[in-house]
Design a protein around this motif. Structure first.
Motif, short mmCIF file in Angstrom:
data_model
loop_
_atom_site.label_atom_id
_atom_site.label_comp_id
_atom_site.label_asym_id
_atom_site.label_seq_id
_atom_site.Cartn_x
_atom_site.Cartn_y
_atom_site.Cartn_z
N PHE A 13 64.47 30.52 -75.11
CA PHE A 13 64.56 31.67 -74.23
C PHE A 13 63.38 32.58 -74.50
O PHE A 13 63.15 32.97 -75.65
CB PHE A 13 65.88 32.43 -74.48
N ASP A 14 62.61 32.87 -73.47
CA ASP A 14 61.44 33.72 -73.61
C ASP A 14 61.87 35.16 -73.39
O ASP A 14 62.21 35.57 -72.27
CB ASP A 14 60.38 33.29 -72.58
N THR A 15 61.87 35.95 -74.46
CA THR A 15 62.41 37.30 -74.35
C THR A 15 61.53 38.21 -73.50
O THR A 15 61.99 39.22 -73.01
CB THR A 15 62.58 37.95 -75.75
N SER A 16 60.27 37.87 -73.31
CA SER A 16 59.43 38.73 -72.46
C SER A 16 59.61 38.41 -70.98
O SER A 16 59.76 39.30 -70.16
CB SER A 16 57.96 38.64 -72.88
N SER A 17 59.67 37.11 -70.63
CA SER A 17 59.77 36.76 -69.21
C SER A 17 61.21 36.54 -68.76
O SER A 17 61.50 36.57 -67.56
CB SER A 17 58.98 35.47 -68.94
N GLY A 18 62.10 36.31 -69.72
CA GLY A 18 63.47 35.98 -69.35
C GLY A 18 63.63 34.54 -68.89
O GLY A 18 64.64 34.17 -68.32
N ASP A 19 62.61 33.72 -69.16
CA ASP A 19 62.67 32.32 -68.73
C ASP A 19 63.39 31.46 -69.77
O ASP A 19 63.19 31.64 -70.98
CB ASP A 19 61.25 31.74 -68.56
N PHE A 20 64.16 30.51 -69.27
CA PHE A 20 64.79 29.52 -70.14
C PHE A 20 64.01 28.21 -70.05
O PHE A 20 63.55 27.83 -68.96
CB PHE A 20 66.22 29.24 -69.69
N THR A 21 63.88 27.53 -71.20
CA THR A 21 63.34 26.17 -71.20
C THR A 21 64.30 25.27 -71.97
O THR A 21 64.77 25.64 -73.05
CB THR A 21 61.95 26.11 -71.87
N LEU A 22 64.60 24.12 -71.38
CA LEU A 22 65.40 23.10 -72.08
C LEU A 22 64.52 21.89 -72.30
O LEU A 22 63.99 21.31 -71.34
CB LEU A 22 66.62 22.72 -71.24
N ALA A 69 73.19 29.21 -75.47
CA ALA A 69 73.19 29.86 -76.78
C ALA A 69 71.83 30.49 -77.09
O ALA A 69 71.76 31.56 -77.70
CB ALA A 69 73.57 28.86 -77.87
N ALA A 70 70.75 29.85 -76.62
CA ALA A 70 69.41 30.43 -76.87
C ALA A 70 69.31 31.81 -76.22
O ALA A 70 68.71 32.73 -76.79
CB ALA A 70 68.34 29.49 -76.33
N ARG A 121 68.93 34.81 -78.56
CA ARG A 121 67.54 35.15 -78.26
C ARG A 121 66.55 34.49 -79.22
O ARG A 121 65.52 35.03 -79.59
CB ARG A 121 67.36 36.69 -78.24
N ARG A 122 66.91 33.26 -79.60
CA ARG A 122 66.01 32.41 -80.40
C ARG A 122 66.21 30.97 -79.93
O ARG A 122 67.25 30.63 -79.38
CB ARG A 122 66.36 32.52 -81.90
N PRO A 123 65.22 30.13 -80.17
CA PRO A 123 65.40 28.71 -79.79
C PRO A 123 66.52 28.07 -80.60
O PRO A 123 66.71 28.40 -81.78
CB PRO A 123 64.04 28.07 -80.15
N VAL A 124 67.25 27.15 -79.97
CA VAL A 124 68.37 26.47 -80.61
C VAL A 124 68.20 24.96 -80.41
O VAL A 124 68.07 24.50 -79.27
CB VAL A 124 69.72 26.92 -80.02
N LYS A 125 68.20 24.23 -81.51
CA LYS A 125 67.98 22.79 -81.44
C LYS A 125 69.22 22.02 -81.89
O LYS A 125 69.82 22.33 -82.92
CB LYS A 125 66.80 22.40 -82.35
#
Lengths: 793, 264
Positions: free
Chosen positions: A210-219, A272-273, A277-281
């Motif tokens: 989760f990119d806290t500046s843009s609000g974008d999610f990446t999976l 969950a990310a 507000r952190r990456p989750v693997k």
């Protein structure tokens, strides 16, 4: 460098990185500040959840958060959606019970996810997961398909009486029954298609970012179809708009169907990310994959064929129970219907067919498409049935097939079960396979084997499948909730090199090579100047991914269409530069030529002009040379062929040895013969695995007995014989390449050939049929049971 | 795996001291069983004591016996010309354990100390009538195996070497579990001047055992025919999804005959 276009066995360019440990798989990706997720799964087949105590886990060292089903429900996170809707024979839609991301109220199979621990290290997450206390009340469970449909059986879902997901039919029962009433012969066979666990080499992995500046999610995920995951997860589960959600499926180490589906873990790490507000693997462990990856097959059927006195097939009548597992996986409902029942004409001109399929819920892992998906089940049923007909009636098994084949001049051929075949020549694939396998010399080999104390048998399978999925309107009318077109973007760079952006996805198939060869042939660009990009929704157009042997037939056709556009635009630029009319420009071997002159411009000159448009028809034409085409196929493709297996059985132990295997397949236009051969070999290896070794076993209470490689038998290299693989191709008539697909033919055609060979080897023991897998223990029991009978004769 | 302390002592005495002083300490030999067990969190040792630096490797032949250091790998045994010349059954057996990677890490001492009921080596030790040499004593093969995963070893006792008498003839025949490739039935037969010993692994709930009826028949007539009439009862044999007790009982006869045929 020799010829590297269509038809050349170019070595796979991707293998350099795969074989030197430089692949970039999902587990190789680590994001800054990444946390680790561990899923707490049910160890119960069926139980009510009275309460979940996460206090100790939440307080454990390194733990950031613990989530349970109620946390997702509170945020109105949706259940995992099903991508296909079947209607029952009474017109009612299939039962579609909720499939929560984390279990709510009940668990319904061993492996059902209940909670997730997110911690600084994987070790800490695992430690904390052991501290979660779940108060269960065990419920009776049902794992076996036939047990699940008896009156009074345990019900897996409230509101799904009798565990029936749907009760579907195709064909006219009264007509078929009428044919049976007047038939000279009726042959009946009960058979089981064994449940399999896919076991891709690379276990599943998912990383939510989760990119806290843009609000974008990446999976980042191990997927065969990243855009499908983005659509399903974004729109139906997490409610994230597509513009804020990117899905990346990098190098993927095998899928075989099991990585098509949208899995709970993908939604969990992405959601969950955003929460933490952190990456989750999350990285699946092997034993976890046995109880969380969708399984395959698992049918119980009764098949009956009506014949006339000469052995012509008059009608086919089939009832099938298909196991769905505890929940509907993404494409599960389609597998035993439109990928199975519609294939039951096979290569035969059987005039009428009736099929009834009941899909059934059980307390087992969800079942979905696995290499072949429905077509191996159909082929096993038909090709076993034909051999049993030969056994029961005395017709020769090869003659019986020849007599009933759809003739080569009958195409296009409309079957009684919806499909229209465009091309094929089953007599030829049979003839060549019989020759390649030295069918005529078999009895001498059987006698020689007998001299060595071995029982030798030979088996044949003449099969057909439908792939290259699929015409969107057709599958839509059959219940698909998605289109199944494909897309390609061809970006010619200023200096003439090319990047292909494909909506298909390569997870071992060698697309970076095969698809590049299409560019070599059509645009004349050298092989090493073509790059194929796939697997990232931020880079590629909205494509549907890879499954159903569709990448070349559908995705390759989209490339052809996009390259047609590149050539058409290039001609306009060339006409301008060479002061000729567009109609006079010809394109061949990478050059635009003014017809009848020696004036020509190379593709690189045209592309340079397109991106540096100083001398350019700027009033009529946009700059750039970058074209996209969407291709929706007009029909399925219909590969087919003939597989012949030869086995030797040790009568003292029952152990089967594969001694010969011959495949002659019709896959349409072949782009890379070496890759086709490899695909067939791999598919046959999986088919041999299903026929002789693989069995997913549950005990009656729903515990998974074959839950690791210690107990689930995967075929090994030394279980697989040297194979004779050849093609005898007829072209697909409705796509521009003529290609049909080769990814699944091996797994579809081979299992009945192997079992037919085993039954043939045991014929002196009076064996008419046996179900897969033909293990040594099973065959020994059959031989033991037959011995007293033989002695009495 | 759970967290644990790790020690790699340089002397046998130090290793014994650590293992004896802590009931929850565990010895690590080749780790081909133990490390998967740790990864699955099925064992929670306080300390893992790595035996790799104790100098317990090597194969020596002297007179009528072969001595194999406990930390000698399967690969070393499988590729040893001395073993192949003196006890060909053992060389063949070692070559069939696991896969290449397992054979290059797994050790004979580790396997014997673990006494997995489906492991190969217990059948060789028992059929050969070998002796386990530990840091403190000698244990005869017939006294060493005490049921599945159980041996005569005391807390902290470390196998130093394995002494094996050289037979006139030997052979090992394995009927593999198709999934795990462990033995469903493994038969080691050894013919000595005075008698024949035959041990079976993989089949029994009690672990490796000697088939005395076959031994007696083979001592009189060392040929497959001598045991072809011997029926092994299924009572007490393992049954699982791969092989019933009845199938194992039958296989004991088949595999034993094949082992004898190979040895003859």
């Amino acid at each position: 460098m020799g010829f590297q276009g269509i038809g050349a066995s170019v070595r796979r360019k991707e293998d350099v990185r795969f074989l030197s440990g430089k692949g970039n798989y999902t587990d190789d990706i680590n994001r800054p500040g990444q946390l680790y997720a561990v899923i707490k799964r049910s160890d119960r087949p069926h139980a009510k959840i009275n309460g979940i105590d996460i206090a100790a886990a939440s307080a454990a060292p390194g733990v950031v958060r613990v989530f349970v089903g109620a946390d997702l429900a509170a945020e109105e996170i949706g259940g995992l959606p099903c991508g296909w809707q079947i209607h029952s024979k009474d017109g009612s839609p299939m039962a579609e019970p909720p499939h929560p991301v984390l279990a709510v109220g009940k668990v319904r199979h061993v492996g059902d996810p209940v909670a997730v621990v997110i911690a600084e290290t994987k070790q800490q997450a695992k430690n904390a997961a052991e501290l979660i206390e779940i108060d269960y009340s065990d419920l009776p469970a049902v794992a076996n398909l036939t047990d699940a449909v008896v009156p009074g059986a345990v019900e897996v879902h409230d509101g799904v009486p009798g565990n029936i997901c749907y009760d579907w039919v195709i064909g006219d029962k009264a007509v078929v029954d009428g044919v049976f009433a007047g038939a000279a012969h009726v042959v009946k066979l009960d058979l089981v298609n064994n449940r399999l666990i896919p076991n891709a080499m690379e276990p599943r992995v998912a990383i939510g970012d989760f990119d806290t500046s843009s609000g974008d999610f990446t999976l980042y995920t191990t997927s065969q179809n990243p855009h499908v995951i983005r659509l399903l997860m974004g729109a139906f589960v997490l409610h994230i708009p597509e513009n804020k959600l990117r899905v990346v499926a990098p190098d993927v180490g095998g899928g075989f169907g099991s990585k098509i589906y949208h899995y709970a873990e993908e939604a969990i790490v992405t959601w969950a990310a955003g929460k933490v507000r952190r990456p989750v693997k999350w990285t699946c462990e092997r034993s976890e994959s046995f109880m969380s990856d969708a399984h395959g097959r698992d049918h119980v059927s009764t098949a009956e064929m009506a014949l006339d006195a000469e052995g012509h097939f008059l009608g086919l009548r089939i009832t099938t129970l298909a196991n769905m597992g505890a929940y509907l996986s993404t494409f599960a409902p389609a597998v035993p219907t439109y990928l199975y029942a519609t294939l039951l004409a096979g290569v035969y001109k059987t005039p009428v067919i009736y099929v009834n399929v009941k899909a059934v819920f059980t307390n087992t892992v969800p079942v979905d498409a696995y290499r072949g998906a429905g077509r191996p089940e159909a082929t096993f049923l038909l090709e076993r049935l034909v051999d049993v007909i030969a056994h029961d009636t005395g017709f020769d098994k090869v003659d019986l097939r020849r007599k009933n084949f759809i003739p080569a001049d009958a195409f296009p051929y409309q079957t009684p079960v919806a499909l229209q075949y465009d091309s094929g020549d089953y007599q030829t694939t049979l003839r060549v396979a019989l020759a390649n396998a030295d069918w005529e010399g078999f009895e001498a080999r059987r006698a020689a084997a007998k001299g060595r104390g071995k029982l030798r048998g030979i088996g044949i399978s003449t099969y057909l499948e439908a792939c290259g999925i699929a015409p969107s309107a057709v599958v839509g009318s059959l219940g698909a909730r998605a289109g199944l077109y494909e897309v390609a973007e061809i970006r010619v760079h200023p200096t003439g090199s090319v990047t292909v952006f494909t909506g298909t996805h390569s997870h071992g198939q060698g697309h970076e090579t095969t698809l590049a060869q299409l560019v070599v042939s059509q645009l004349g660009v050298p092989f090493d100047q073509v790059e194929v990009v796939h697997g990232d929704t931020a880079k590629i157009p909205f494509g549907m991914g890879t499954y159903g042997s569709r990448s070349l037939a559908v995705g390759g056709s989209a490339m052809v269409k996009a390259m047609d556009k590149v050539i058409a635009k290039g001609k306009k630029i060339a006409a301008h530069l060479m002061e000729a009319s567009v109609e006079d420009i010809e394109f061949a071997d990478g050059k635009f030529t003014v017809a009848g002159t020696d004036k020509s411009k190379a593709l690189a000159e045209i592309s340079l002009a397109a991106y540096v448009p100083h001398n350019y028809p700027i009033e009529e034409l946009e700059p750039g040379l970058d074209e996209t085409a969407f291709y929706d196929p007009k029909n399925f493709t219909f590969p087919g062929g003939c597989h012949i297996a030869e086995v030797e059985i040790d009568p003292e132990t029952g152990v089967v040895e594969m001694v010969n295997f011959t495949a002659v397949d019709d896959v349409g236009r072949v782009v890379n013969p070496m890759i086709v051969e490899g695909q067939v070999q791999g598919g046959v290896a999986q088919g041999i695995g299903q026929a002789l070794m693989e069995a997913c076993n549950y005990d009656p209470s729903g515990q998974l007995l074959s839950g690791s490689f210690m107990d689930y038998t995967m075929p090994r290299a030394n279980d697989i014989p040297n194979m004779s693989v050849a093609t005898e191709n007829t072209m697909c008539t409705h796509n521009p390449l003529g290609s049909k697909g080769c990814g699944e033919v091996g797994a579809i055609g081979s299992p009945p050939a192997v079992i037919n060979a085993v039954v043939d080897a045991l014929k002196e023991y009076g064996v008419r049929h046996l179900d897969m897998p033909a293990t040594g223990a099973k065959l020994w029991s059959i031989i033991q049971a037959a011995r007293p009978l033989m002695a009495a004769e | 795996m759970y967290d644990f302390a790790y020690q790699k002592p340089g002397s046998l005495a130090d290793a014994v001291k650590v293992l004896s002083g802590d009931m929850d300490a565990k010895a690590l030999a080749g780790g081909q069983t133990f490390i998967p067990v740790l990864k699955q969190r099925l064992n929670k040792p306080s300390t893992v004591v790595d035996l790799a630096k104790l100098g317990l490797t090597g194969i020596t032949v002297s007179g009528d016996k072969v001595t194999i250091g406990a930390m000698t790998t399967h690969a070393a045994i499988a590729s040893s010309p001395e073993i192949k010349a003196k006890i060909p059954g053992l060389q063949h057996q070692a070559s069939m354990i696991g896969d290449e990677a397992v054979r290059h890490r797994g050790t004979m001492g580790g396997s014997l100390a673990n006494n997995d009921p489906a492991a190969c080596y217990p059948s060789a030790l028992l059929a050969l009538g070998g002796t386990i040499k530990t840091d403190r004593r000698s244990i005869a093969a017939d006294d060493f195996f005490q049921g599945m995963f159980t041996t005569a070893l005391e807390q902290g006792e470390i196998i130093v070497s394995i002494e094996l008498p050289i037979p006139e003839k030997s052979a090992y025949e394995k009927f593999r579990n198709p999934a795990s490739r462990y033995a469903i039935v493994g038969v080691f037969v050894a013919k000595f001047a005075s008698d024949v010993r035959l041990a079976i692994t993989g089949a029994s709930q009690g672990g490796v055992f000697r088939h005395t009826e076959m031994e007696k028949a083979l001592s009189a007539n060392f040929s497959p025919d001598a045991i072809s009439g011997i029926v092994t009862p299924a009572d007490g044999l393992n049954g699982d999804i791969h092989a019933s007790a009845e199938y194992r009982a039958h296989l004991i006869g088949v595999v034993s005959k094949r082992a004898v045929a190979k040895a003859v």
